[in-house]
Design a protein around this motif. Structure first.
Motif: not given
Length: 113
Positions: A46-54, A71-76, A88-91, A98-100
């Motif tokens: 998450l330091q490299s990729v936004p949560l909405k992408i993962l 109604n999920l929070s980021e922590e949820d 988690i979106k794969r791969p 870096q993260i792809i």
């Protein structure tokens, strides 16, 4: 060393593995079913990729758990990703610090492995 996280029978993971093999890029495969990511790994991504992408909101696990109705929070969401790695979106690929996420052949071709 390139690390690729996912599930062997996932179509996107298969495409990514084929790409790496065809281009003779050495890698280590980490199977979510045998070694799910922990909180530290998730936070590193998450330091490299936004949560909405993962967060894979298009998969069957997302629908099965009826997460759209919650109604999920980021922590949820982070807790769900750790409990249910199929969300988690794969791969997820760690390479060159870096993260792809996902498989897009053009992105892979342009990436500096």
């Amino acid at each position: 060393m390139v690390r690729i996280y996912g599930i062997k029978n996932c179509g996107s993971v298969k495409k990514a593995l084929n790409f790496l093999e065809q281009n003779k890029i050495p890698y280590e495969f980490i199977d979510f079913k045998k070694t799910p990511p922990n909180k530290e790994t998730l936070e590193k991504w998450l330091q490299s990729v936004p949560l909405k992408i993962l967060f894979n909101t298009k998969g069957t696990t997302y629908r099965k758990l009826a997460l759209k109705d919650k109604n999920l929070s980021e922590e949820d969401i982070k807790e769900y990703l750790i409990k249910e790695p199929n969300l988690i979106k794969r791969p997820v690929i760690e390479a060159s610090h870096q993260i792809i996420v996902g498989f897009q052949e053009e992105e892979y071709k342009e990436f500096k492995w």
